[in-house]
Design a protein around this motif. Structure first.
Motif, PDB file in Angstrom:
ATOM      1  N   ARG A  75       0.173  12.172  30.255  1.00 47.43           N
ATOM      2  CA  ARG A  75      -0.135  10.665  30.901  1.00 47.43           C
ATOM      3  C   ARG A  75      -0.609   9.851  29.716  1.00 47.43           C
ATOM      4  O   ARG A  75      -1.416  10.185  28.816  1.00 47.43           O
ATOM      5  CB  ARG A  75      -1.387  10.607  31.891  1.00 47.43           C
ATOM      6  CG  ARG A  75      -0.910  11.367  33.103  1.00 47.43           C
ATOM      7  CD  ARG A  75      -0.481  10.447  34.262  1.00 47.43           C
ATOM      8  NE  ARG A  75      -0.269  10.733  35.532  1.00 47.43           N
ATOM      9  CZ  ARG A  75       0.650  10.203  36.524  1.00 47.43           C
ATOM     10  NH1 ARG A  75       0.615   8.985  36.263  1.00 47.43           N
ATOM     11  NH2 ARG A  75       0.667  10.838  37.589  1.00 47.43           N
ATOM     12  N   SER A  99       3.887  -3.741  37.708  1.00 48.73           N
ATOM     13  CA  SER A  99       4.218  -2.460  38.617  1.00 48.73           C
ATOM     14  C   SER A  99       2.564  -1.725  38.714  1.00 48.73           C
ATOM     15  O   SER A  99       1.602  -2.107  38.182  1.00 48.73           O
ATOM     16  CB  SER A  99       5.107  -1.543  37.900  1.00 48.73           C
ATOM     17  OG  SER A  99       5.820  -0.806  38.952  1.00 48.73           O
ATOM     18  N   SER A 101       0.868   2.255  38.618  1.00 55.91           N
ATOM     19  CA  SER A 101       0.826   3.838  38.154  1.00 55.91           C
ATOM     20  C   SER A 101       0.181   4.381  39.284  1.00 55.91           C
ATOM     21  O   SER A 101      -1.037   4.020  39.510  1.00 55.91           O
ATOM     22  CB  SER A 101       0.123   3.838  36.834  1.00 55.91           C
ATOM     23  OG  SER A 101      -0.240   5.254  36.467  1.00 55.91           O
ATOM     24  N   VAL A 120       5.534  -0.510  43.883  1.00 48.53           N
ATOM     25  CA  VAL A 120       5.981  -0.641  42.341  1.00 48.53           C
ATOM     26  C   VAL A 120       6.531  -2.169  42.556  1.00 48.53           C
ATOM     27  O   VAL A 120       7.201  -2.564  43.504  1.00 48.53           O
ATOM     28  CB  VAL A 120       7.301   0.208  42.439  1.00 48.53           C
ATOM     29  CG1 VAL A 120       8.255  -0.375  41.124  1.00 48.53           C
ATOM     30  CG2 VAL A 120       6.908   1.610  42.015  1.00 48.53           C
ATOM     31  N   MET A 377       1.169  -1.060  35.384  1.00 44.62           N
ATOM     32  CA  MET A 377       2.247  -0.041  34.579  1.00 44.62           C
ATOM     33  C   MET A 377       3.280  -0.936  34.337  1.00 44.62           C
ATOM     34  O   MET A 377       3.766  -1.786  34.816  1.00 44.62           O
ATOM     35  CB  MET A 377       2.579   1.035  35.464  1.00 44.62           C
ATOM     36  CG  MET A 377       3.709   1.965  35.021  1.00 44.62           C
ATOM     37  SD  MET A 377       3.952   3.262  35.940  1.00 44.62           S
ATOM     38  CE  MET A 377       5.268   2.477  37.193  1.00 44.62           C
ATOM     39  N   LEU A 379       7.114  -0.809  33.615  1.00 45.16           N
ATOM     40  CA  LEU A 379       8.579   0.082  33.661  1.00 45.16           C
ATOM     41  C   LEU A 379       9.380   0.316  32.647  1.00 45.16           C
ATOM     42  O   LEU A 379      10.133   1.287  32.351  1.00 45.16           O
ATOM     43  CB  LEU A 379       9.112  -0.611  34.998  1.00 45.16           C
ATOM     44  CG  LEU A 379       8.557  -0.632  36.422  1.00 45.16           C
ATOM     45  CD1 LEU A 379       9.474  -1.186  37.508  1.00 45.16           C
ATOM     46  CD2 LEU A 379       8.303   1.057  36.883  1.00 45.16           C
ATOM     47  N   GLU A 392       6.391   2.939  31.306  1.00 47.72           N
ATOM     48  CA  GLU A 392       5.545   3.776  32.352  1.00 47.72           C
ATOM     49  C   GLU A 392       4.034   4.325  31.723  1.00 47.72           C
ATOM     50  O   GLU A 392       3.599   5.336  32.136  1.00 47.72           O
ATOM     51  CB  GLU A 392       6.407   5.062  32.975  1.00 47.72           C
ATOM     52  CG  GLU A 392       7.671   4.660  33.685  1.00 47.72           C
ATOM     53  CD  GLU A 392       8.158   5.866  34.257  1.00 47.72           C
ATOM     54  OE1 GLU A 392       7.608   7.091  34.169  1.00 47.72           O
ATOM     55  OE2 GLU A 392       9.297   5.596  34.879  1.00 47.72           O
ATOM     56  N   SER A 393       3.594   3.453  30.970  1.00 45.06           N
ATOM     57  CA  SER A 393       2.164   3.662  30.501  1.00 45.06           C
ATOM     58  C   SER A 393       1.248   3.079  31.618  1.00 45.06           C
ATOM     59  O   SER A 393       1.673   2.043  32.320  1.00 45.06           O
ATOM     60  CB  SER A 393       2.104   3.003  29.294  1.00 45.06           C
ATOM     61  OG  SER A 393       2.618   3.456  28.064  1.00 45.06           O
ATOM     62  N   LYS A 394       0.063   3.624  31.613  1.00 42.21           N
ATOM     63  CA  LYS A 394      -0.902   3.304  32.653  1.00 42.21           C
ATOM     64  C   LYS A 394      -1.710   2.169  31.928  1.00 42.21           C
ATOM     65  O   LYS A 394      -2.342   2.514  31.120  1.00 42.21           O
ATOM     66  CB  LYS A 394      -1.612   4.653  33.203  1.00 42.21           C
ATOM     67  CG  LYS A 394      -2.435   4.087  34.312  1.00 42.21           C
ATOM     68  CD  LYS A 394      -3.221   5.672  34.819  1.00 42.21           C
ATOM     69  CE  LYS A 394      -4.253   5.225  36.007  1.00 42.21           C
ATOM     70  NZ  LYS A 394      -4.874   6.708  36.409  1.00 42.21           N
TER      71      LYS A 394
END
Length: 504
Positions: A75, A99, A101, A120, A377, A379, A392-394
């Motif tokens: 992650r 978005s 996570s 999302v 997040m 995308l 897709e990093s938190k």
């Protein structure tokens, strides 16, 4: 057994090799935010530990800056600790970072984002926001239901006065406020209320909701979430999550949703009739805008978000008022002066009581219910603060630190409501200042602000004007230690409070 172990070790070795290669390849292409040096497989997990709470992340921000990167297994967590960069995440670049996570547990409880909170960013989220906003989060809803909230607060006052323990040894006020919050929410959602704390259906509902909260807030599942190859070891935990989800949905169906369906079938509801929120939701389902699963995921999220966070904020407020009797006295004086002694606070009155509003603001600043907000997040690959943020990093915004950083606030460790009447008089709870974001701001802000603030105002106003609140005998203060949690800020101990009735 040995075959399984050998396969697991081989898998770990291959995963390590691939991770190192990917890291080297990407390192040439990306300018990543600073952060502690990761180790294979675990990333920064061994350095950081499980407890990714707001205070621990402040220590890393002081070392690595206002934006930094943590690798927790596979992650990627980007932590934002400045108002300027928070503005980009939540507002300027709100679409890019709009978005959500999730994790292995929330995938179960939200059906991989079938609710509103964890959906999302896209067409489904826009549809859910439109469908949920009208029956729950408008000023019309506040005016429709505020008489019910005032009634529930009056019942709390009456029950506390009737309990002889409340004025002597003290009582755990939270238990009675729990019933109040369920009734406030279920009146809106299903036009239902529970008569007492001992109602068998309420006890069952609270037990299931409580277990759901425990499972979601626990750190016990992080290893399987951070390192997917270890996920089979979570099989029992995830099975428990699914069982609790299924039991809750069945209870919602059997005792609440089906009842509204039957009422709809026996009595046609026209546009001028008083409709509860579930009637609106079921109408959207009948039109084909959402499916039956969406209905239950909406109920699931409202049960947690609307009840738990507001209840915790009220509990924190009471604790601070007990520990700061001069603030409590000043608030009581304002209510008596503006409304008249014994004239009970109503929702419209809360807007005439600036010190009451300041007490609520200060509670939400110092004891922010969701200190890191709900994770965002991106995308796609994005830029933020001069750095590359991989897809897709938190993204965690440390909203608690934004509101408690001494570089931006005068003596932030003090509980001092006066700050919102003096040097911070222009700061509001709606996110007009990026140093103060208790409900977030922008597209993914918490719409519950419209309900939470009046509920808090009515409840705190009624308690303070009807009782003198103090610690139990032998104590000078009540314990306000914080309980570690995965997402929300809990008070460690539900405090016993002496509530001595005032004579009017």
């Amino acid at each position: 057994m040995m075959d399984v172990l050998e396969k697991a070790l081989l898998g770990l070795f291959l995963a390590t090799t691939v991770a190192i290669l990917i890291s080297k390849l990407r390192g040439k292409r990306f300018k990543l935010p600073p952060g502690p040096v990761p180790v294979p497989i675990f990333g920064n997990w061994l350095q950081v530990g499980n407890d990714l709470n707001h205070r621990n992340l402040v220590d890393f921000a002081k070392r690595f800056g206002q934006i930094f990167l943590l690798r927790m297994g596979q992650r990627k967590l980007v932590i934002v600790s400045s108002p300027e960069i928070a503005k980009h995440v939540l507002h300027t670049q709100g679409v890019e970072f709009g978005s959500r996570s999730s994790n292995v547990v929330f995938d179960i409880f939200t059906g991989k984002g079938q609710d509103l909170v964890f959906a999302v960013y896209g067409e489904h989220w826009r549809k859910m926001r439109r469908i949920v906003t009208v029956p729950f989060f408008t000023n019309k809803v506040v005016q429709q239901y505020r008489f019910g909230w005032e009634d529930e607060a009056a019942r709390v006052v009456a029950d506390v006065k009737a309990n002889p323990e409340s004025s002597t040894n003290g009582i755990v006020l939270r238990k009675r406020l729990d019933l109040m919050m369920y009734n406030n929410t279920y009146r809106i959602m299903f036009d239902r209320r529970f008569e007492s704390e001992d109602d068998p259906l309420l006890l069952k509902l609270k037990a299931l909701n409580g277990e759901r909260l425990r499972l979601a807030q626990s750190f016990d599942y992080n290893y399987g979430d951070f390192i997917p190859i270890l996920r089979p070891l979570l099989r029992g935990y995830l099975k428990r999550c699914k069982k609790i989800k299924d039991q809750r949905f069945q209870l919602f169906k059997d005792y609440f949703v089906d009842e509204r369906k039957m009422l709809e079938n026996t009595k046609r509801v026209d546009n001028n009739s008083l409709m509860c929120a579930m009637d609106h939701i079921l109408e959207a389902q009948q039109k084909g805008e959402i499916n039956e699963d969406n209905v239950y995921y909406i109920v699931e999220s409202i049960n947690i978000a609307a009840i738990d966070t507001t209840l915790r904020s009220i509990e924190w407020s009471i604790a601070e008022l007990v520990n700061h009797p001069e603030v409590q006295k000043k608030l009581r004086h304002e209510i008596d002066t503006v409304l008249g002694v014994g004239v009970q606070v109503t929702e419209p009155d809360t807007h005439k009581l600036p010190y009451l509003e300041a007490v609520i603001k200060e509670t939400l600043r110092l004891r922010m219910p969701v200190p890191l907000l709900v994770p965002h997040m991106n995308l796609q690959d994005a830029k933020l603060g001069g750095y590359d943020i991989q897809a897709e990093s938190k993204i965690l915004v440390n909203a608690w630190w934004l509101a408690n950083n001494p570089a931006h606030w005068k003596n932030p460790e003090e509980f001092r409501p006066e700050r919102f009447l003096e040097e911070e008089s222009n700061v509001e709870t709606n996110g007009n200042d990026f140093r103060y974001l208790p409900f977030g701001v922008g597209r993914r802000s918490c719409p519950g602000i419209l309900l939470a603030l009046p509920m808090m105002g009515i409840t705190l106003g009624r308690l303070v004007q009807n009782f003198e609140l103090s610690p139990p005998p032998g104590q000078s203060k009540i314990d306000t230690a914080e309980k570690p949690g995965q997402f929300t800020l809990h008070i460690l101990k539900h405090s016993t409070v002496v509530a001595k009735p005032r004579s009017f």
